[in-house]
Design a protein around this motif. Structure first.
Motif, PDB file in Angstrom:
ATOM      1  N   VAL A 166       0.782  -1.343   0.177  1.00 59.25           N
ATOM      2  CA  VAL A 166      -0.150   0.079   0.078  1.00 59.25           C
ATOM      3  C   VAL A 166       0.790   1.185  -0.013  1.00 59.25           C
ATOM      4  CG1 VAL A 166      -1.747   1.286   1.346  1.00 59.25           C
ATOM      5  CG2 VAL A 166      -1.996  -1.048   1.123  1.00 59.25           C
ATOM      6  N   PRO A 167       2.163   1.342   0.649  1.00 59.98           N
ATOM      7  CA  PRO A 167       2.797   2.677   0.780  1.00 59.98           C
ATOM      8  C   PRO A 167       2.900   3.341  -0.551  1.00 59.98           C
ATOM      9  CG  PRO A 167       3.721   1.173   2.314  1.00 59.98           C
ATOM     10  CD  PRO A 167       2.767   0.276   1.542  1.00 59.98           C
ATOM     11  N   PRO A 168       3.319   2.682  -1.841  1.00 61.37           N
ATOM     12  CA  PRO A 168       3.359   3.512  -3.218  1.00 61.37           C
ATOM     13  C   PRO A 168       2.014   4.058  -3.273  1.00 61.37           C
ATOM     14  CG  PRO A 168       4.311   1.344  -3.362  1.00 61.37           C
ATOM     15  CD  PRO A 168       3.529   1.296  -1.952  1.00 61.37           C
ATOM     16  N   LEU A 169       1.056   3.559  -3.217  1.00 58.52           N
ATOM     17  CA  LEU A 169      -0.344   4.061  -3.219  1.00 58.52           C
ATOM     18  C   LEU A 169      -0.480   5.219  -2.401  1.00 58.52           C
ATOM     19  CD1 LEU A 169      -2.762   0.979  -3.664  1.00 58.52           C
ATOM     20  CD2 LEU A 169      -1.332   1.982  -5.421  1.00 58.52           C
ATOM     21  N   ILE A 170       0.029   5.220  -1.146  1.00 57.92           N
ATOM     22  CA  ILE A 170      -0.187   6.501  -0.437  1.00 57.92           C
ATOM     23  C   ILE A 170       0.424   7.661  -1.207  1.00 57.92           C
ATOM     24  CG2 ILE A 170       0.537   7.523   1.769  1.00 57.92           C
ATOM     25  CD1 ILE A 170       0.161   4.525   3.118  1.00 57.92           C
ATOM     26  N   GLY A 171       1.646   7.150  -1.413  1.00 58.13           N
ATOM     27  CA  GLY A 171       2.543   8.305  -2.176  1.00 58.13           C
ATOM     28  C   GLY A 171       1.913   8.812  -3.497  1.00 58.13           C
ATOM     29  N   TRP A 172       1.298   8.103  -4.362  1.00 58.17           N
ATOM     30  CA  TRP A 172       0.757   8.222  -5.504  1.00 58.17           C
ATOM     31  C   TRP A 172      -0.503   9.196  -5.273  1.00 58.17           C
ATOM     32  CZ3 TRP A 172       1.680   6.478 -10.366  1.00 58.17           C
ATOM     33  CH2 TRP A 172       0.782   6.581 -11.319  1.00 58.17           C
ATOM     34  N   VAL A 173      -1.636   9.051  -4.341  1.00 59.67           N
ATOM     35  CA  VAL A 173      -2.439   9.571  -4.280  1.00 59.67           C
ATOM     36  C   VAL A 173      -2.170  11.127  -3.430  1.00 59.67           C
ATOM     37  CG1 VAL A 173      -4.249   7.835  -4.018  1.00 59.67           C
ATOM     38  CG2 VAL A 173      -3.260   8.773  -1.932  1.00 59.67           C
ATOM     39  N   ALA A 174      -1.089  11.159  -2.688  1.00 57.55           N
ATOM     40  CA  ALA A 174      -0.731  12.212  -2.157  1.00 57.55           C
ATOM     41  C   ALA A 174      -0.190  13.437  -3.019  1.00 57.55           C
ATOM     42  CB  ALA A 174       0.424  12.089  -1.195  1.00 57.55           C
ATOM     43  N   ALA A 175       0.172  12.674  -4.166  1.00 55.15           N
ATOM     44  CA  ALA A 175       0.672  13.360  -5.335  1.00 55.15           C
ATOM     45  C   ALA A 175      -0.213  13.995  -6.136  1.00 55.15           C
ATOM     46  CB  ALA A 175       1.885  12.874  -6.253  1.00 55.15           C
ATOM     47  N   GLY A 176      -1.323  13.635  -5.902  1.00 49.29           N
ATOM     48  CA  GLY A 176      -2.633  14.214  -6.428  1.00 49.29           C
ATOM     49  C   GLY A 176      -3.122  13.248  -7.715  1.00 49.29           C
ATOM     50  N   SER A 177      -2.717  12.108  -8.014  1.00 54.07           N
ATOM     51  CA  SER A 177      -3.092  11.275  -9.079  1.00 54.07           C
ATOM     52  C   SER A 177      -3.986  10.298  -8.570  1.00 54.07           C
ATOM     53  CB  SER A 177      -1.863  10.437  -9.515  1.00 54.07           C
ATOM     54  OG  SER A 177      -0.996  11.307 -10.405  1.00 54.07           O
ATOM     55  N   PRO A 178      -5.083  10.044  -9.408  1.00 52.05           N
ATOM     56  CA  PRO A 178      -6.147   8.952  -9.137  1.00 52.05           C
ATOM     57  C   PRO A 178      -5.470   7.655  -9.016  1.00 52.05           C
ATOM     58  CG  PRO A 178      -6.268   9.427 -11.493  1.00 52.05           C
ATOM     59  CD  PRO A 178      -5.130  10.461 -10.945  1.00 52.05           C
ATOM     60  N   LEU A 179      -6.184   6.598  -8.485  1.00 55.69           N
ATOM     61  CA  LEU A 179      -5.764   5.197  -8.393  1.00 55.69           C
ATOM     62  C   LEU A 179      -6.320   4.631  -9.728  1.00 55.69           C
ATOM     63  CD1 LEU A 179      -6.746   4.314  -4.611  1.00 55.69           C
ATOM     64  CD2 LEU A 179      -4.370   4.831  -5.730  1.00 55.69           C
ATOM     65  N   ASN A 180      -5.450   4.717 -10.704  1.00 54.67           N
ATOM     66  CA  ASN A 180      -5.745   3.972 -11.919  1.00 54.67           C
ATOM     67  C   ASN A 180      -4.899   3.082 -12.160  1.00 54.67           C
ATOM     68  OD1 ASN A 180      -3.164   5.248 -12.249  1.00 54.67           O
ATOM     69  ND2 ASN A 180      -3.765   6.901 -13.498  1.00 54.67           N
ATOM     70  N   ALA A 181      -4.722   2.692 -13.349  1.00 54.81           N
ATOM     71  CA  ALA A 181      -4.163   1.206 -13.852  1.00 54.81           C
ATOM     72  C   ALA A 181      -2.736   1.311 -13.456  1.00 54.81           C
ATOM     73  CB  ALA A 181      -4.467   0.844 -15.316  1.00 54.81           C
ATOM     74  N   GLN A 182      -1.905   2.546 -13.666  1.00 54.89           N
ATOM     75  CA  GLN A 182      -0.681   2.654 -13.522  1.00 54.89           C
ATOM     76  C   GLN A 182      -0.156   2.494 -11.965  1.00 54.89           C
ATOM     77  OE1 GLN A 182       0.149   6.728 -15.101  1.00 54.89           O
ATOM     78  NE2 GLN A 182       0.600   5.839 -16.876  1.00 54.89           N
ATOM     79  N   ALA A 183      -1.260   2.913 -11.076  1.00 53.59           N
ATOM     80  CA  ALA A 183      -0.793   3.012  -9.798  1.00 53.59           C
ATOM     81  C   ALA A 183      -1.312   1.554  -9.151  1.00 53.59           C
ATOM     82  CB  ALA A 183      -2.131   3.980  -8.898  1.00 53.59           C
ATOM     83  N   TRP A 184      -2.246   0.902  -9.632  1.00 51.23           N
ATOM     84  CA  TRP A 184      -2.499  -0.651  -9.306  1.00 51.23           C
ATOM     85  C   TRP A 184      -1.304  -1.682 -10.045  1.00 51.23           C
ATOM     86  CZ3 TRP A 184      -5.042  -1.287  -5.256  1.00 51.23           C
ATOM     87  CH2 TRP A 184      -6.127  -0.528  -5.083  1.00 51.23           C
ATOM     88  N   THR A 185      -0.792  -1.179 -10.825  1.00 43.93           N
ATOM     89  CA  THR A 185       0.574  -1.892 -11.228  1.00 43.93           C
ATOM     90  C   THR A 185       1.611  -1.790 -10.293  1.00 43.93           C
ATOM     91  OG1 THR A 185      -0.026  -1.671 -13.767  1.00 43.93           O
ATOM     92  CG2 THR A 185       2.418  -2.045 -13.073  1.00 43.93           C
ATOM     93  N   LEU A 186       1.725  -0.638  -9.903  1.00 46.09           N
ATOM     94  CA  LEU A 186       2.803  -0.726  -8.774  1.00 46.09           C
ATOM     95  C   LEU A 186       2.277  -1.383  -7.330  1.00 46.09           C
ATOM     96  CD1 LEU A 186       3.509   3.336  -8.571  1.00 46.09           C
ATOM     97  CD2 LEU A 186       4.899   1.550  -9.690  1.00 46.09           C
ATOM     98  N   PHE A 187       1.064  -1.354  -7.275  1.00 47.50           N
ATOM     99  CA  PHE A 187       0.603  -2.227  -6.068  1.00 47.50           C
ATOM    100  C   PHE A 187       0.945  -3.781  -6.325  1.00 47.50           C
ATOM    101  CE2 PHE A 187      -2.905  -4.916  -4.276  1.00 47.50           C
ATOM    102  CZ  PHE A 187      -2.640  -4.424  -2.982  1.00 47.50           C
ATOM    103  N   ALA A 188       0.438  -4.145  -7.687  1.00 48.82           N
ATOM    104  CA  ALA A 188       0.915  -5.648  -7.978  1.00 48.82           C
ATOM    105  C   ALA A 188       2.283  -5.991  -7.910  1.00 48.82           C
ATOM    106  CB  ALA A 188       0.436  -5.890  -9.478  1.00 48.82           C
ATOM    107  N   ILE A 189       3.144  -5.062  -8.448  1.00 44.75           N
ATOM    108  CA  ILE A 189       4.669  -5.334  -8.211  1.00 44.75           C
ATOM    109  C   ILE A 189       5.034  -5.780  -6.989  1.00 44.75           C
ATOM    110  CG2 ILE A 189       6.963  -4.302  -8.625  1.00 44.75           C
ATOM    111  CD1 ILE A 189       5.615  -2.827 -11.086  1.00 44.75           C
ATOM    112  N   MET A 190       4.484  -4.787  -5.941  1.00 41.38           N
ATOM    113  CA  MET A 190       4.852  -4.850  -4.602  1.00 41.38           C
ATOM    114  C   MET A 190       4.616  -6.106  -4.061  1.00 41.38           C
ATOM    115  SD  MET A 190       7.131  -2.599  -3.609  1.00 41.38           S
ATOM    116  CE  MET A 190       6.909  -3.249  -1.874  1.00 41.38           C
TER     117      MET A 190
END
Length: 297
Positions: free
Chosen positions: A156-180
């Motif tokens: 989850v921590p990459p997603l926290i950083g992602w949304v804090a940067a102002g981006s929506p939880l899109n396919a790119q964000a969930w790819t980071l989640f899957a990698i982790m």
């Protein structure tokens, strides 16, 4: 004279005990993945101050969660050689002291993250703590599938950083989640194999049941390492990273797979340890390549 000389040592010892409750190695992983998530999720110029706030708040939540985990598992830790010297089973700190410290870290981190990074980032941080303490921790005594459950809060921590940067939880964000999620299997299963006797003594099911030979454990390690490779390439397919990253990720992925194969041939503790080290090296290098070859948005 004796009192004057021993007080600083005692103070330092207690300070180190409180620090140990936060599991600094876990906090370091949280820091690098949150930074990567924020950097990759940023559109336009970087807001370095907001990123620092995000990392600080997330780290406080992670530290508080780790300290609460120490409190919950203090009796289990006492049965394992690798954890018997931790602050609670060794009596360096009381349960009350550790609990108050943990709750203070968690509450301060949650409030800080909500104020500086937004409600969504805070909610993700709280979700991480709840799933780690409420699901993963008790499941470790019931099933080896706890590793799969524990991979969720760990990702989850990459997603926290992602949304804090102002981006929506899109396919790119969930790819980071899957990698982790996938990365954690080779990492934690190699640790599980190294300390399998310790875990068995504490009745923790960290590897597949009755896997005396290690075949099931190392097969799972290999399969998740293989699945990790295409997952790392998706960031280029989805337009987050460039072609240079793509080829770098291919090389890193194949190297990790080779280490998994090498470790699985003999399944010794020494080779499992080297595999664990390989995963620790793999992740920051991979994230560094992502950040360096990020396609500007």
């Amino acid at each position: 004279m004796s009192t004057v000389r021993t007080l600083p040592a005692a103070t330092t010892s207690r300070g180190m005990s409180y620090l140990a409750l936060t599991k600094p190695d876990v906090s370091f992983l949280v820091v690098i993945t949150t930074i990567a998530g924020y950097y990759l999720g940023t559109r336009g110029p970087m807001d370095w101050l907001r990123m620092a706030h995000t990392v600080f708040g997330t780290t406080l939540i992670a530290a508080g969660t780790s300290a609460l985990n120490h409190c919950i598992e203090r009796r289990t830790d006492a049965h394992m050689r690798r954890t018997a010297s931790r602050p609670l089973p060794s009596g360096q700190l009381s349960v009350l002291e550790a609990t108050l410290f943990a709750c203070a870290l968690f509450l301060c981190g949650s409030i800080y993250l909500a104020l500086t990074a937004g409600a969504t980032a805070c909610a993700l941080g709280v979700f991480t703590a709840v799933t780690y303490l409420g699901l993963y921790t008790p499941l470790k005594k019931k099933t080896s599938l706890a590793t799969a459950v524990g991979a969720i809060p760990g990702a989850v921590p990459p997603l926290i950083g992602w949304v804090a940067a102002g981006s929506p939880l899109n396919a790119q964000a969930w790819t980071l989640f899957a990698i982790m999620v996938l990365w954690q299997f080779p990492h934690f299963l190699s640790i599980g194999w190294m300390y399998r006797e310790d875990y068995a003594r504490a009745r923790l099911k960290m590897i597949p049941p009755r896997d005396v030979s290690g075949n099931a454990t190392f097969l799972q390690i290999l399969l998740t390492a293989i699945a990790l490779l295409p997952a790392t390439l998706l960031t280029s397919v989805l337009g987050l990273t460039g072609a240079s990253y793509f080829f770098g990720a291919v090389v890193l992925g194949f190297l990790l797979i080779q280490v998994c194969l090498w470790a699985g041939r003999t399944k010794t503790n020494l080779r499992a340890k080297w595999l664990m080290h390989a995963t620790v090296l793999h992740l920051p290098v991979l994230l560094g390549l992502m950040m360096y070859y990020k396609i500007p948005r």
